[in-house]
Design a protein around this motif. Structure first.
Motif, PDB file in Angstrom:
ATOM      1  N   ALA A  76      21.719  45.701  42.214  1.00 49.91           N
ATOM      2  CA  ALA A  76      22.422  44.457  42.550  1.00 49.91           C
ATOM      3  C   ALA A  76      23.298  43.976  41.407  1.00 49.91           C
ATOM      4  N   ALA A  77      22.918  44.335  40.194  1.00 49.35           N
ATOM      5  CA  ALA A  77      23.665  43.838  39.031  1.00 49.35           C
ATOM      6  C   ALA A  77      23.872  44.961  38.022  1.00 49.35           C
ATOM      7  N   PRO A  78      24.720  45.930  38.347  1.00 50.93           N
ATOM      8  CA  PRO A  78      24.922  47.064  37.435  1.00 50.93           C
ATOM      9  C   PRO A  78      25.506  46.663  36.093  1.00 50.93           C
ATOM     10  N   ALA A  79      26.235  45.543  36.049  1.00 47.50           N
ATOM     11  CA  ALA A  79      26.876  45.127  34.796  1.00 47.50           C
ATOM     12  C   ALA A  79      25.846  44.740  33.738  1.00 47.50           C
ATOM     13  N   ILE A  80      24.670  44.324  34.153  1.00 44.46           N
ATOM     14  CA  ILE A  80      23.646  43.916  33.180  1.00 44.46           C
ATOM     15  C   ILE A  80      22.405  44.797  33.298  1.00 44.46           C
ATOM     16  N   GLU A  81      22.611  46.025  33.759  1.00 43.90           N
ATOM     17  CA  GLU A  81      21.482  46.937  33.913  1.00 43.90           C
ATOM     18  C   GLU A  81      20.784  47.181  32.581  1.00 43.90           C
ATOM     19  N   HIS A  82      21.561  47.243  31.483  1.00 48.89           N
ATOM     20  CA  HIS A  82      20.956  47.487  30.168  1.00 48.89           C
ATOM     21  C   HIS A  82      20.042  46.340  29.761  1.00 48.89           C
ATOM     22  N   VAL A  83      20.387  45.118  30.199  1.00 51.11           N
ATOM     23  CA  VAL A  83      19.540  43.963  29.895  1.00 51.11           C
ATOM     24  C   VAL A  83      18.241  44.047  30.678  1.00 51.11           C
ATOM     25  N   LEU A  84      18.368  44.355  31.970  1.00 55.22           N
ATOM     26  CA  LEU A  84      17.182  44.491  32.808  1.00 55.22           C
ATOM     27  C   LEU A  84      16.310  45.657  32.350  1.00 55.22           C
ATOM     28  N   LEU A 110      26.343  37.221  31.445  1.00 55.79           N
ATOM     29  CA  LEU A 110      24.928  37.248  31.095  1.00 55.79           C
ATOM     30  C   LEU A 110      24.621  38.431  30.175  1.00 55.79           C
ATOM     31  N   THR A 111      24.010  38.155  29.036  1.00 56.11           N
ATOM     32  CA  THR A 111      23.619  39.206  28.098  1.00 56.11           C
ATOM     33  C   THR A 111      22.108  39.267  27.909  1.00 56.11           C
ATOM     34  N   GLN A 130      22.461  33.391  28.526  1.00 64.55           N
ATOM     35  CA  GLN A 130      21.016  33.616  28.517  1.00 64.55           C
ATOM     36  C   GLN A 130      20.377  32.859  29.674  1.00 64.55           C
ATOM     37  N   LEU A 131      19.483  33.535  30.381  1.00 61.84           N
ATOM     38  CA  LEU A 131      18.754  32.921  31.480  1.00 61.84           C
ATOM     39  C   LEU A 131      17.290  33.332  31.372  1.00 61.84           C
TER      40      LEU A 131
END
Length: 421
Positions: free
Chosen positions: A403-411, A382-383, A357-358
């Motif tokens: 830039a961060a496709p792995a956490i696109e769902h979070v964004l 990061l979740t 978490q950030l």
């Protein structure tokens, strides 16, 4: 596969049946009274859950007063009333146990341990515990202490005795200045009590008196400490009275910790060897105090959750990051006036490898997208990321997703909420 599902269902059914029976027992006081004398002792935890779930105060009091087991352990997940009822549930349970402390110390009581470390106890609940235990001490030594009759209520009109407050103030002043203070004495240890502790101006003196007891028949273990608007001097006093190695959660937000006692406070924090959660938000630290805090963080190897929101960390965040254990999973830096260099320092640190978490809300990050992109691309676990109130528009959001496709769902979740606002 079907056999496994059948086993799971059969395991759930007895639990549901037990809850249903317990609900019926606590619904009527007369049945509860008979159950206390006739039911197996192993069923008492289920009855306790039911009385809290249904907010049945009288059956709860009866169960607590006649607890037949050696352990009374209560976790926040045991009862499941509506969320808005939880503070009331915890308050009722806390005051009921505090009111029976003296009975638990009788020869015929089997209770050896009370564990409430998983539920939040408010300042008035802590005051009830402190007064109950201090009352036992005064009862044992009537020639040394004037005994006060204690009453437990749920209102917020709690007044502290002027005599107790005056004597305690003198002792606490001596403790902070380094002078020895004569400690209170009581009987032998018997009951172990594990709790969270919430201290404010209403209960500060009683809690300090409680922590000064020696050889008390109630051995109090404070594993979580929250101080509310106390100031650095009083927080330091509390930490010096506590067993710092037992504390795992320390919340010191909004306490105005800066000033001449802060260096001593950071030295005391170094004794918290098992600390996992540290909240120092909104304390207005200056650059020198941030440097002292950074040195302290080197000693806190078990930290996992850190909150430094509301402290100006412009161009000095790298000092904090360099000394934080790389195992940090939650980092909260809202309202910290972060600069490009601060975001870059975070991106190049080892913290990115473990962060789950950030929180970077209200840091005007719309002008710092490149460092932010780099930061997001470096995170592996990061979740949750919170970027509210940073002036980031839809176009900037899309570039962050690239830039961060792995956490696109979070964004995406963040952006959807932000756009609604």
């Amino acid at each position: 596969m079907s056999a496994n599902n059948g086993n799971k269902e059969s395991n759930k059914s007895p639990a549901k049946l037990l809850n249903l029976c317990a609900d019926v027992v606590v619904k009527y006081t007369s049945i509860t009274k008979m159950a206390i004398d006739g039911l197996p002792h192993e069923l008492f935890p289920a009855l306790l859950d039911a009385s809290l779930r249904e907010l049945r105060v009288l059956p709860l009091s009866m169960l607590i007063s006649n607890w037949p087991l050696t352990h009374l352990i209560y976790n926040r997940y045991n009862a499941y009333p509506k969320v808005q009822h939880l503070p009331l549930v915890y308050g009722i349970l806390t005051h009921a146990i505090a009111a029976n402390i003296q009975d638990y110390l009788r020869e015929n009581s089997k209770l050896k341990l009370i564990d409430l470390r998983s539920i939040p106890i408010d300042s008035y609940g802590m005051l009830a515990f402190a007064r109950a235990i201090l009352d036992i001490d005064q009862y044992q030594y009537p020639s040394h202490h004037h005994r006060h009759h204690l009453t437990f209520s749920f209102d917020h009109t709690v007044n502290c005795g002027s005599k107790r407050k005056q004597s305690t103030s003198t002792k606490l002043s001596n403790r902070v200045s380094g002078m020895p203070s004569k400690k209170l004495k009581c009987g032998h240890h018997r009951l172990q009590l594990y709790i969270q502790c919430h201290v404010d101006q209403h209960n500060y003196h009683e809690v300090c008196q409680l922590l000064q007891l020696e050889n008390s028949r109630v051995n109090v273990h404070i594993v979580s400490l929250r101080c509310q608007e106390m100031g650095c001097k009083k927080v330091l006093t509390l930490l010096r009275l506590l067993k710092c190695h037992e504390i795992t959660d320390l919340n010191l937000d909004f306490n105005d910790l800066g000033g001449k006692y802060f260096q001593s406070l950071t030295q005391q924090l170094q004794q918290c060897s098992r600390l996992t959660t540290l909240n120092l938000a909104y304390n207005n630290f200056n650059r020198m105090e941030i440097a002292l805090l950074s040195d302290t963080l080197l000693h806190l190897k078990t930290l996992r959750h850190v909150n430094l929101s509301g402290n100006r960390l412009t161009s000095i965040l790298h000092q904090i990051i360099a000394n934080l254990t790389p195992c940090i999973t939650t980092l909260i830096l809202n309202y910290c006036c972060l600069a490009n260099d601060d975001i870059s320092a975070l991106a190049h640190s080892q913290l990115c490898q473990h962060l789950n978490q950030l929180h970077l809300e209200s840091n005007n990050l719309s002008q710092k997208l490149n460092p932010l992109k780099h930061l997001l691309s470096c995170t592996n676990n990061l979740t949750i990321i919170k970027l509210h109130d940073n002036g980031i528009d839809q176009t900037a959001y899309l570039s962050l997703c690239q830039a961060a496709p792995a956490i696109e769902h979070v964004l995406a979740k963040w952006n959807e909420q932000d756009m609604e606002q």
